[in-house]
Write an enzyme that holds these catalytic residues in place. Structure first.
Site, PDB file in Angstrom:
ATOM      1  CG  HIS A   1       7.512  -3.475  -1.530  1.00 30.09           C
ATOM      2  ND1 HIS A   1       8.782  -3.190  -1.094  1.00 30.09           N
ATOM      3  CD2 HIS A   1       7.475  -4.810  -1.780  1.00 30.09           C
ATOM      4  CE1 HIS A   1       9.485  -4.306  -1.089  1.00 30.09           C
ATOM      5  NE2 HIS A   1       8.727  -5.303  -1.493  1.00 30.09           N
TER       6      HIS A   1
ATOM      7  CG  ASP B   1       3.066 -11.241  -3.769  1.00 27.53           C
ATOM      8  OD1 ASP B   1       3.576 -12.180  -4.384  1.00 27.53           O
ATOM      9  OD2 ASP B   1       3.481 -10.831  -2.677  1.00 27.53           O
TER      10      ASP B   1
HETATM   11  N1  ACO Z   1      -4.107  -1.112   1.281  1.00 29.05           N
HETATM   12  C1  ACO Z   1      -4.501  -0.004   1.966  1.00 29.05           C
HETATM   13  N2  ACO Z   1      -3.692   0.782   2.703  1.00 29.05           N
HETATM   14  C2  ACO Z   1      -2.407   0.419   2.773  1.00 29.05           C
HETATM   15  C3  ACO Z   1      -1.892  -0.707   2.099  1.00 29.05           C
HETATM   16  C4  ACO Z   1      -2.804  -1.475   1.335  1.00 29.05           C
HETATM   17  N3  ACO Z   1      -2.385  -2.565   0.686  1.00 29.05           N
HETATM   18  N4  ACO Z   1      -0.574  -0.820   2.338  1.00 29.05           N
HETATM   19  C5  ACO Z   1      -0.244   0.206   3.152  1.00 29.05           C
HETATM   20  N5  ACO Z   1      -1.339   0.956   3.411  1.00 29.05           N
HETATM   21  C6  ACO Z   1      -1.389   2.184   4.209  1.00 29.05           C
HETATM   22  C7  ACO Z   1      -1.323   1.860   5.695  1.00 29.05           C
HETATM   23  O1  ACO Z   1      -2.618   1.733   6.251  1.00 29.05           O
HETATM   24  C8  ACO Z   1      -0.559   3.042   6.245  1.00 29.05           C
HETATM   25  O2  ACO Z   1      -1.474   4.107   6.375  1.00 29.05           O
HETATM   26  P1  ACO Z   1      -1.213   5.232   7.539  1.00 29.05           P
HETATM   27  O3  ACO Z   1       0.072   5.904   7.190  1.00 29.05           O
HETATM   28  O4  ACO Z   1      -2.417   6.130   7.417  1.00 29.05           O
HETATM   29  O5  ACO Z   1      -1.156   4.481   8.837  1.00 29.05           O
HETATM   30  C9  ACO Z   1       0.419   3.406   5.117  1.00 29.05           C
HETATM   31  O6  ACO Z   1      -0.198   2.921   3.906  1.00 29.05           O
HETATM   32  C10 ACO Z   1       1.794   2.783   5.264  1.00 29.05           C
HETATM   33  O7  ACO Z   1       1.602   1.398   5.468  1.00 29.05           O
HETATM   34  P2  ACO Z   1       2.487   0.494   6.417  1.00 29.05           P
HETATM   35  O8  ACO Z   1       1.756  -0.751   6.770  1.00 29.05           O
HETATM   36  O9  ACO Z   1       3.022   1.347   7.529  1.00 29.05           O
HETATM   37  O10 ACO Z   1       3.685   0.177   5.434  1.00 29.05           O
HETATM   38  P3  ACO Z   1       4.715  -0.963   5.624  1.00 29.05           P
HETATM   39  O11 ACO Z   1       5.905  -0.558   4.850  1.00 29.05           O
HETATM   40  O12 ACO Z   1       4.909  -1.304   7.068  1.00 29.05           O
HETATM   41  O13 ACO Z   1       3.990  -2.243   4.970  1.00 29.05           O
HETATM   42  C11 ACO Z   1       3.198  -3.814   3.419  1.00 29.05           C
HETATM   43  C12 ACO Z   1       4.220  -2.709   3.697  1.00 29.05           C
HETATM   44  C13 ACO Z   1       3.163  -4.831   4.561  1.00 29.05           C
HETATM   45  C14 ACO Z   1       3.618  -4.576   2.151  1.00 29.05           C
HETATM   46  C15 ACO Z   1       1.815  -3.166   3.246  1.00 29.05           C
HETATM   47  O14 ACO Z   1       1.833  -2.261   2.164  1.00 29.05           O
HETATM   48  C16 ACO Z   1       0.709  -4.194   3.047  1.00 29.05           C
HETATM   49  O15 ACO Z   1       0.168  -4.716   4.024  1.00 29.05           O
HETATM   50  N6  ACO Z   1       0.335  -4.536   1.752  1.00 29.05           N
HETATM   51  C17 ACO Z   1      -0.618  -5.557   1.483  1.00 29.05           C
HETATM   52  C18 ACO Z   1       0.040  -6.925   1.606  1.00 29.05           C
HETATM   53  C19 ACO Z   1       0.975  -7.223   0.454  1.00 29.05           C
HETATM   54  O16 ACO Z   1       0.650  -7.001  -0.719  1.00 29.05           O
HETATM   55  N7  ACO Z   1       2.148  -7.790   0.790  1.00 29.05           N
HETATM   56  C20 ACO Z   1       3.136  -8.188  -0.206  1.00 29.05           C
HETATM   57  C21 ACO Z   1       4.382  -7.373  -0.061  1.00 29.05           C
HETATM   58  S1  ACO Z   1       5.512  -7.764  -1.344  1.00 29.05           S
HETATM   59  C22 ACO Z   1       6.234  -9.207  -0.835  1.00 29.05           C
HETATM   60  O17 ACO Z   1       6.358  -9.529   0.303  1.00 29.05           O
HETATM   61  C23 ACO Z   1       6.689 -10.064  -1.923  1.00 29.05           C
END
Ligand code: ACO
Length: 426
Positions: free
Chosen positions: A304, A361
């Site tokens: 998140h 979720d």
């Molecule tokens: N699985 C694996 N790796 C992940 C995940 C994941 N679900 N989420 C983040 N990471 C990793 C990224 O690859 C990144 O790695 P790095 O630092 O080596 O590049 C690091 O963790 C940070 O991730 P970001 O994408 O930069 O974090 P951001 O805050 O931009 O994204 C997000 C948050 C979009 C929710 C992300 O965690 C994600 O894509 N999760 C899966 C989708 C999801 O569950 N969305 C629902 C969100 S809650 C809502 O909207 C109600």
């Protein structure tokens, strides 16, 4: 707290005011920066940017706190109803008994759809995604209802009209997509019971209303009702800042919510769990793929932007999973996989180091499945829940004298001056 921040660029010092919120959150006010220095700030995704002052929702991502108008989400999920929570978000206070009755009466009054709108549904292709339909239908409401006027009473009616009609529209979209007879709203049912009835009642087998499922749906919608400046709420505020009508702004919010990184994640979680079971994937491979930088697979329902600990909504949703599954006597293999996946991820160094915990979720899709909600309606369920939050945020923005039309800047990286070459010379 410091009252000013000092920024030094090329030996010139700029003094920028510091703002503090009621929970001690601090911000550097950079509104004069470009004018005084020629510099802008660079923050793709707005992770460090405050775009407004807001008195609606407070969240602390490090401590896992979420409160609406100061009230913890846990108390609201346990004791409140979705309608009462919507009132709280939009007006800033819990309703009195009389206010609650009046709200329920108006929600009933507005629950029917204009019959002319029914024909719109017939013209969407059968396989159209219900989020696309919902976004279009909400936008279309503007053509059926007069322009908002700056009278509180009229605004309040518009808010209730939206909250009531979105539920009818969603259930209708589902019934029509299946070729079933549309079930009309009933004035003797609560908001949640009405929705379940419109979704599942049919002339042959009347729907048996279950209080626990109604309660679970209430909690699901309360948990989704607001989440401060997330992607879809920002879309509502940005679109609304052009002073467009509220229906268009909410429609933009629905479109933003549709994406798999946002509201679409609940559907994506279920599809991921189904694929794991269908393909017989072992969970070590799943975790390894999620960690692999060269693989675009992510563990859906994990991570998140703000929460760096367990999402407080996910904890409640996890409990609800057990209640709903035992009530419906539903044995869902997806839940077993979800639990095991969560356990592995929470003990894995990669997820620990990056603070990746289950978000709301991760379990909500399993709860919705057990209620009989089809997968492609999951994000619609989220949208119905988020509507009071979008309205509250739109209203706050609309009334805020400090707010301006949203118009971010950019750092241009394209070609420098370049002249037109006639087609014959290219
Ligand atoms: N699985 C694996 N790796 C992940 C995940 C994941 N679900 N989420 C983040 N990471 C990793 C990224 O690859 C990144 O790695 P790095 O630092 O080596 O590049 C690091 O963790 C940070 O991730 P970001 O994408 O930069 O974090 P951001 O805050 O931009 O994204 C997000 C948050 C979009 C929710 C992300 O965690 C994600 O894509 N999760 C899966 C989708 C999801 O569950 N969305 C629902 C969100 S809650 C809502 O909207 C109600």
């Amino acid at each position: 707290m410091a009252e000013f921040a000092r920024l030094v660029i090329d030996d010139k010092e700029y003094t920028l005011p510091v703002i503090e919120g009621s929970e001690g959150e601090k911000a550097i006010d950079i509104r004069s920066l470009r004018h005084e220095s020629g510099y802008i700030t660079f923050d793709p995704g707005f992770g460090n940017t405050g775009t407004c002052r807001s008195a609606i929702t407070y969240m602390d991502g490090e401590k896992g706190i979420l409160r609406y108008r100061g009230i913890p989400i846990e108390e609201l999920a346990e004791h409140s109803t979705f309608v009462e929570t919507a009132f709280l978000l939009i007006t800033g206070k819990l309703p009195s008994r009389d206010e609650l009755i009046r709200t329920s009466v108006l929600l009933n009054d507005y629950s029917l759809l204009h019959e002319d709108m029914r024909s719109f549904y017939q013209n969407f292709p059968r396989r159209a995604h219900p989020m696309g339909i919902l976004s279009a239908m909400i936008n279309a409401l503007r053509s059926f209802y007069p322009e908002l006027v700056d009278i509180d009473e009229e605004l309040n009616k518009t808010f209730l009209r939206l909250i009531s009609k979105i539920r009818t529209m969603a259930a209708m979209a589902y019934k029509i997509s299946r070729g079933h007879r549309v079930i009309y709203p009933r004035p003797d049912y609560s908001y949640c019971a009405n929705f379940l009835n419109m979704m599942f009642d049919n002339p042959v087998i009347p729907y048996h209303m279950d209080e626990d499922l109604e309660r679970a749906l209430n909690a699901f919608w309360i948990l989704h009702a607001d989440h401060e400046q997330n992607c879809s709420t920002t879309a509502v505020r940005v679109v609304g800042s052009g002073k467009v009508n509220i229906y268009a702004a909410i429609s933009a919010g629905i479109s933003a919510l549709w994406g798999p990184l946002h509201g679409g994640a609940n559907q994506a979680v279920v599809l991921m769990l189904e694929k794991i079971i269908h393909d017989g994937m072992d969970l070590d491979t799943v975790i390894a793929r999620a960690k692999d930088k060269n693989d675009d697979f992510r563990l859906m329902g994990f991570g998140h932007r703000v929460y760096k600990t367990y999402d407080p909504r996910a904890k409640i949703m996890k409990k609800m999973c057990d209640i709903v599954l035992s009530k419906t006597r539903h044995e869902d293999p997806l839940l077993d996989v979800a639990r095991e996946l969560e356990e592995r991820a929470l003990t894995d160094e990669y997820f620990k180091e990056k603070n990746l915990y289950p978000n709301v979720d991760f379990y909500s899709g399993i709860v919705l499945r057990a209620m009989g909600i089809p997968t492609n309606m999951f994000t619609v369920m989220f949208a119905i829940g988020r509507l009071p939050g979008w309205i509250a945020q739109w209203k706050e923005d609309y009334a805020d004298p400090e707010m301006k039309i949203s118009r971010p800047r950019q750092i241009y990286t394209g070609a420098t001056l370049n002249h037109y070459i006639p087609l014959s010379e290219r």
